[in-house]
Write a protein that holds these residues in place. Structure first.
Motif, short mmCIF file in Angstrom:
data_model
loop_
_atom_site.label_atom_id
_atom_site.label_comp_id
_atom_site.label_asym_id
_atom_site.label_seq_id
_atom_site.Cartn_x
_atom_site.Cartn_y
_atom_site.Cartn_z
N MET A 23 0.84 -1.20 0.00
CA MET A 23 0.00 0.00 0.00
C MET A 23 0.87 1.26 0.00
O MET A 23 0.59 2.23 -0.69
CB MET A 23 -0.92 -0.02 1.22
CG MET A 23 -1.91 1.11 1.28
SD MET A 23 -3.24 1.02 0.07
CE MET A 23 -4.28 -0.23 0.76
N HIS A 33 -4.77 1.75 -4.02
CA HIS A 33 -6.07 1.76 -3.37
C HIS A 33 -6.49 0.37 -2.90
O HIS A 33 -7.33 0.24 -2.02
CB HIS A 33 -7.14 2.31 -4.31
CG HIS A 33 -6.83 3.67 -4.79
ND1 HIS A 33 -6.24 3.92 -6.02
CD2 HIS A 33 -6.98 4.88 -4.20
CE1 HIS A 33 -6.07 5.23 -6.17
NE2 HIS A 33 -6.50 5.83 -5.08
N GLU A 34 -5.94 -0.64 -3.53
CA GLU A 34 -6.35 -2.01 -3.25
C GLU A 34 -5.13 -2.91 -3.30
O GLU A 34 -4.32 -2.81 -4.22
CB GLU A 34 -7.37 -2.45 -4.30
CG GLU A 34 -7.89 -3.82 -4.12
CD GLU A 34 -9.36 -3.85 -3.77
OE1 GLU A 34 -9.79 -4.91 -3.35
OE2 GLU A 34 -10.05 -2.82 -3.93
N ARG A 36 -3.94 -7.02 -3.06
CA ARG A 36 -4.33 -8.42 -3.06
C ARG A 36 -3.12 -9.27 -2.69
O ARG A 36 -2.08 -9.20 -3.36
CB ARG A 36 -4.86 -8.85 -4.42
CG ARG A 36 -6.11 -8.11 -4.86
CD ARG A 36 -7.32 -8.51 -4.02
NE ARG A 36 -8.46 -7.67 -4.25
CZ ARG A 36 -9.51 -8.00 -5.00
NH1 ARG A 36 -9.53 -9.17 -5.61
NH2 ARG A 36 -10.51 -7.17 -5.14
N GLY A 105 -0.37 -4.52 -5.56
CA GLY A 105 -1.07 -3.29 -5.24
C GLY A 105 -1.65 -2.69 -6.50
O GLY A 105 -0.99 -2.66 -7.54
N SER A 107 -3.60 0.64 -8.29
CA SER A 107 -4.06 2.02 -8.28
C SER A 107 -5.30 2.09 -9.16
O SER A 107 -5.28 1.63 -10.31
CB SER A 107 -2.97 2.95 -8.83
OG SER A 107 -3.45 4.27 -8.88
N LEU A 108 -6.38 2.65 -8.63
CA LEU A 108 -7.65 2.70 -9.35
C LEU A 108 -8.01 4.12 -9.75
O LEU A 108 -7.68 5.07 -9.05
CB LEU A 108 -8.76 2.14 -8.45
CG LEU A 108 -8.52 0.75 -7.85
CD1 LEU A 108 -9.67 0.39 -6.92
CD2 LEU A 108 -8.33 -0.29 -8.92
N LEU A 146 -8.14 -7.54 -10.75
CA LEU A 146 -7.95 -7.59 -9.30
C LEU A 146 -7.92 -9.04 -8.81
O LEU A 146 -7.22 -9.37 -7.87
CB LEU A 146 -9.08 -6.85 -8.57
CG LEU A 146 -9.09 -5.33 -8.68
CD1 LEU A 146 -10.38 -4.79 -8.09
CD2 LEU A 146 -7.89 -4.72 -8.00
N ASP A 147 -8.69 -9.89 -9.46
CA ASP A 147 -8.77 -11.29 -9.06
C ASP A 147 -7.69 -12.15 -9.70
O ASP A 147 -7.65 -13.36 -9.49
CB ASP A 147 -10.14 -11.85 -9.39
CG ASP A 147 -11.24 -11.15 -8.60
OD1 ASP A 147 -10.97 -10.78 -7.44
OD2 ASP A 147 -12.33 -10.96 -9.15
#
Length: 149
Positions: A23, A33-34, A36, A105, A107-108, A146-147
């Motif tokens: 992050m 932002h996310e 996984r 990580g 970024s969106l 993302l997955d």
């Protein structure tokens, strides 16, 4: 969460530290932002060897538990085995492939919700060193990536 430092290297004790490190690192200069944490779809393992084609901005992870290979995000479309490099850790020093926990990580984009960029980070299982493998732009990439961390 306890991110320490040994020499000039950040060191983490567990997967929570790796997620925090991912992050904080950003992706292509953008805020992440996310995050996984990578987990093998076949066996659930979280220890991998990591291979990358830094020229093509592609990476894959190989599960240490079952040997399953998984391309990170859209890497499969850009992969070239002849240019593949192996991720190593400074703790070993022999250039052999090491074992890592891996996090991606993302970024969106705020408005569209698409993916702007991603960054691959790792934690050496042997010594806990946290590292930054590579990042690249996705530019509006599909959220399904993302997955595919």
């Amino acid at each position: 969460m306890v991110i320490g430092e040994v020499g000039d290297w950040p060191v983490g004790e567990d997967l929570d530290d790796l997620a925090a490190y991912a992050m904080a690192q950003g992706a292509e200069g953008y805020e992440v932002h996310e995050v996984r944490l990578c987990r093998c779809a076949a066996c659930g393992g979280q220890v991998f060897g990591v291979h990358g084609d830094l020229e093509e901005r592609a990476a894959k992870r190989v599960c240490r538990g079952c040997g399953a290979e998984h391309f990170i995000a859209d890497s499969g479309g850009y992969w070239d085995d002849t240019r593949s490099a192996v991720m190593v850790c400074e703790c070993d020093g022999d250039g052999d492939e090491e074992d890592f926990n891996v996090a991606v990580g993302f970024s969106l984009y705020a408005a569209s919700g698409g993916i702007r960029a991603l960054a691959i980070t790792s934690r050496c299982v042997a010594c806990g060193r946290l590292g930054y493998w590579d990042d690249w732009m996705i530019r509006g990439g599909d959220m399904h990536l993302l997955d595919l961390a």
